[in-house]
Design a protein around this motif. Sequence first.
Motif, PDB file in Angstrom:
ATOM      1  N   ASP A  43      -2.356  22.577 -37.110  1.00 20.87           N
ATOM      2  CA  ASP A  43      -2.035  21.230 -36.661  1.00 20.87           C
ATOM      3  C   ASP A  43      -0.828  21.208 -35.726  1.00 20.87           C
ATOM      4  O   ASP A  43      -0.659  20.309 -34.936  1.00 20.87           O
ATOM      5  N   SER A  44       0.027  22.191 -35.843  1.00 19.95           N
ATOM      6  CA  SER A  44       1.278  22.170 -35.121  1.00 19.95           C
ATOM      7  C   SER A  44       1.539  23.508 -34.460  1.00 19.95           C
ATOM      8  O   SER A  44       1.147  24.559 -34.974  1.00 19.95           O
ATOM      9  N   LYS A  45       2.237  23.459 -33.351  1.00 18.04           N
ATOM     10  CA  LYS A  45       2.618  24.695 -32.667  1.00 18.04           C
ATOM     11  C   LYS A  45       3.759  25.405 -33.394  1.00 18.04           C
ATOM     12  O   LYS A  45       4.087  26.537 -33.065  1.00 18.04           O
ATOM     13  N   LEU A  46       4.339  24.734 -34.378  1.00 15.90           N
ATOM     14  CA  LEU A  46       5.435  25.354 -35.127  1.00 15.90           C
ATOM     15  C   LEU A  46       4.991  26.625 -35.837  1.00 15.90           C
ATOM     16  O   LEU A  46       5.803  27.512 -36.088  1.00 15.90           O
ATOM     17  N   ILE A  47       3.710  26.718 -36.138  1.00 17.83           N
ATOM     18  CA  ILE A  47       3.186  27.919 -36.788  1.00 17.83           C
ATOM     19  C   ILE A  47       3.376  29.144 -35.891  1.00 17.83           C
ATOM     20  O   ILE A  47       3.487  30.266 -36.363  1.00 17.83           O
ATOM     21  N   LEU A  48       3.450  28.926 -34.583  1.00 23.61           N
ATOM     22  CA  LEU A  48       3.619  30.024 -33.635  1.00 23.61           C
ATOM     23  C   LEU A  48       5.024  30.613 -33.659  1.00 23.61           C
ATOM     24  O   LEU A  48       5.228  31.736 -33.205  1.00 23.61           O
ATOM     25  N   LEU A  49       5.991  29.863 -34.166  1.00 18.37           N
ATOM     26  CA  LEU A  49       7.379  30.338 -34.152  1.00 18.37           C
ATOM     27  C   LEU A  49       7.547  31.664 -34.875  1.00 18.37           C
ATOM     28  O   LEU A  49       8.336  32.503 -34.458  1.00 18.37           O
ATOM     29  N   SER A  50       6.800  31.858 -35.946  1.00 18.48           N
ATOM     30  CA  SER A  50       6.935  33.098 -36.720  1.00 18.48           C
ATOM     31  C   SER A  50       6.399  34.308 -35.962  1.00 18.48           C
ATOM     32  O   SER A  50       6.690  35.441 -36.330  1.00 18.48           O
ATOM     33  N   ALA A 143      10.079  22.003 -23.368  1.00 21.76           N
ATOM     34  CA  ALA A 143       9.867  22.607 -24.681  1.00 21.76           C
ATOM     35  C   ALA A 143       8.953  21.688 -25.485  1.00 21.76           C
ATOM     36  O   ALA A 143       9.226  20.496 -25.601  1.00 21.76           O
ATOM     37  N   ASP A 144       7.852  22.226 -25.989  1.00 22.36           N
ATOM     38  CA  ASP A 144       6.875  21.410 -26.699  1.00 22.36           C
ATOM     39  C   ASP A 144       7.265  21.192 -28.155  1.00 22.36           C
ATOM     40  O   ASP A 144       6.550  20.520 -28.891  1.00 22.36           O
ATOM     41  N   VAL A 145       8.372  21.765 -28.569  1.00 22.19           N
ATOM     42  CA  VAL A 145       8.925  21.527 -29.902  1.00 22.19           C
ATOM     43  C   VAL A 145      10.398  21.177 -29.739  1.00 22.19           C
ATOM     44  O   VAL A 145      11.065  21.693 -28.848  1.00 22.19           O
ATOM     45  N   SER A 146      10.886  20.295 -30.580  1.00 23.61           N
ATOM     46  CA  SER A 146      12.283  19.879 -30.471  1.00 23.61           C
ATOM     47  C   SER A 146      13.190  20.814 -31.257  1.00 23.61           C
ATOM     48  O   SER A 146      12.733  21.593 -32.096  1.00 23.61           O
ATOM     49  N   LEU A 147      14.462  20.694 -30.995  1.00 25.43           N
ATOM     50  CA  LEU A 147      15.459  21.493 -31.694  1.00 25.43           C
ATOM     51  C   LEU A 147      15.406  21.239 -33.193  1.00 25.43           C
ATOM     52  O   LEU A 147      15.492  22.169 -34.000  1.00 25.43           O
ATOM     53  N   GLU A 148      15.224  19.984 -33.576  1.00 21.46           N
ATOM     54  CA  GLU A 148      15.148  19.627 -34.991  1.00 21.46           C
ATOM     55  C   GLU A 148      13.911  20.234 -35.647  1.00 21.46           C
ATOM     56  O   GLU A 148      13.961  20.706 -36.778  1.00 21.46           O
ATOM     57  N   GLU A 149      12.795  20.233 -34.925  1.00 19.62           N
ATOM     58  CA  GLU A 149      11.570  20.821 -35.466  1.00 19.62           C
ATOM     59  C   GLU A 149      11.730  22.319 -35.663  1.00 19.62           C
ATOM     60  O   GLU A 149      11.270  22.873 -36.661  1.00 19.62           O
ATOM     61  N   ILE A 150      12.381  22.981 -34.718  1.00 20.81           N
ATOM     62  CA  ILE A 150      12.619  24.421 -34.836  1.00 20.81           C
ATOM     63  C   ILE A 150      13.484  24.693 -36.059  1.00 20.81           C
ATOM     64  O   ILE A 150      13.192  25.580 -36.862  1.00 20.81           O
ATOM     65  N   ALA A 151      14.545  23.909 -36.226  1.00 25.38           N
ATOM     66  CA  ALA A 151      15.471  24.103 -37.354  1.00 25.38           C
ATOM     67  C   ALA A 151      14.781  23.900 -38.697  1.00 25.38           C
ATOM     68  O   ALA A 151      15.059  24.613 -39.663  1.00 25.38           O
ATOM     69  N   ARG A 152      13.860  22.921 -38.780  1.00 24.86           N
ATOM     70  CA  ARG A 152      13.183  22.614 -40.047  1.00 24.86           C
ATOM     71  C   ARG A 152      11.883  23.384 -40.244  1.00 24.86           C
ATOM     72  O   ARG A 152      11.181  23.156 -41.223  1.00 24.86           O
ATOM     73  N   SER A 153      11.548  24.290 -39.336  1.00 22.71           N
ATOM     74  CA  SER A 153      10.254  24.966 -39.379  1.00 22.71           C
ATOM     75  C   SER A 153      10.090  25.917 -40.562  1.00 22.71           C
ATOM     76  O   SER A 153       8.979  26.270 -40.918  1.00 22.71           O
ATOM     77  N   GLY A 154      11.193  26.353 -41.139  1.00 21.15           N
ATOM     78  CA  GLY A 154      11.117  27.308 -42.241  1.00 21.15           C
ATOM     79  C   GLY A 154      11.007  28.746 -41.769  1.00 21.15           C
ATOM     80  O   GLY A 154      10.948  29.674 -42.572  1.00 21.15           O
ATOM     81  N   VAL A 155      11.004  28.954 -40.466  1.00 23.89           N
ATOM     82  CA  VAL A 155      10.927  30.296 -39.896  1.00 23.89           C
ATOM     83  C   VAL A 155      12.328  30.898 -39.896  1.00 23.89           C
ATOM     84  O   VAL A 155      13.315  30.202 -39.660  1.00 23.89           O
ATOM     85  N   ASP A 156      12.410  32.202 -40.177  1.00 23.64           N
ATOM     86  CA  ASP A 156      13.698  32.883 -40.131  1.00 23.64           C
ATOM     87  C   ASP A 156      14.154  32.969 -38.681  1.00 23.64           C
ATOM     88  O   ASP A 156      13.577  33.700 -37.880  1.00 23.64           O
ATOM     89  N   LEU A 157      15.166  32.202 -38.351  1.00 23.66           N
ATOM     90  CA  LEU A 157      15.674  32.149 -36.979  1.00 23.66           C
ATOM     91  C   LEU A 157      16.784  33.153 -36.743  1.00 23.66           C
ATOM     92  O   LEU A 157      17.305  33.258 -35.635  1.00 23.66           O
ATOM     93  N   GLY A 158      17.163  33.865 -37.780  1.00 20.68           N
ATOM     94  CA  GLY A 158      18.236  34.831 -37.663  1.00 20.68           C
ATOM     95  C   GLY A 158      19.533  34.155 -37.263  1.00 20.68           C
ATOM     96  O   GLY A 158      19.807  33.009 -37.630  1.00 20.68           O
ATOM     97  N   SER A 159      20.322  34.842 -36.453  1.00 20.76           N
ATOM     98  CA  SER A 159      21.606  34.289 -36.023  1.00 20.76           C
ATOM     99  C   SER A 159      21.422  33.122 -35.049  1.00 20.76           C
ATOM    100  O   SER A 159      22.360  32.367 -34.802  1.00 20.76           O
ATOM    101  N   TRP A 160      20.222  32.931 -34.522  1.00 17.31           N
ATOM    102  CA  TRP A 160      19.974  31.841 -33.584  1.00 17.31           C
ATOM    103  C   TRP A 160      19.818  30.502 -34.288  1.00 17.31           C
ATOM    104  O   TRP A 160      19.897  29.454 -33.665  1.00 17.31           O
ATOM    105  N   GLY A 161      19.613  30.516 -35.587  1.00 16.64           N
ATOM    106  CA  GLY A 161      19.431  29.282 -36.338  1.00 16.64           C
ATOM    107  C   GLY A 161      20.629  28.358 -36.267  1.00 16.64           C
ATOM    108  O   GLY A 161      20.481  27.131 -36.239  1.00 16.64           O
ATOM    109  N   ARG A 162      21.813  28.922 -36.215  1.00 19.02           N
ATOM    110  CA  ARG A 162      23.016  28.086 -36.175  1.00 19.02           C
ATOM    111  C   ARG A 162      23.095  27.250 -34.909  1.00 19.02           C
ATOM    112  O   ARG A 162      23.670  26.171 -34.888  1.00 19.02           O
TER     113      ARG A 162
END
Length: 167
Positions: A43-50, A143-162
């Motif tokens: 349903d969402s492109k957020l699945i692609l983040l991983s 960007a087809d996903v917002s900063l907030e969506e990336i932060a809440r995606s549950g994907v390990d963003l590593g040091s970039w999450g901050r």
Amino acid sequence: KSINDLLAALLIPLSTLPESAATATAIQEHITAALGPRLMSPDSKLILLSTLSTLQLALLICAARQTTIHSTETVSFNLAYEEYKLLASKAKIQAAASGAMGAGGRLWTKEIAKDAWMDLIDVGLMMEDGYSGRIGGGAAGRADVSLEEIARSGVDLGSWGRWCKEI
């Protein structure tokens, strides 16, 4: 994504295929019913983040940050890359100040980052806008996903999450 995973998922549905399923339509209906949502597109492109590399994820975060900072829809590759260099440099300085040797990650060249940017466009996480060619062009996109969506995606963003939280 994986042929082995697909074949493993198809093993049980194919082995339980009723003898009456002689037509391609009947076979397709049986497999679809057995596998259900696993065959459906997400349903969402957020699945692609991983699936993204650290560089691709960093560029996507930088593009989303620039969208927020400048209140704009479109971000050029050059602007996102400059943000990437800035944040990577800050991370290295902070890591060195805290005594972490070798921390802070690697700073990729502009050419390599450009390829990663093009991959983001290819998978649809960056939507093309005013793109002037793949070779040497100044790719711009949204960007087809917002900063907030990336932060809440549950994907390990590593040091970039901050950087999703600190603007």
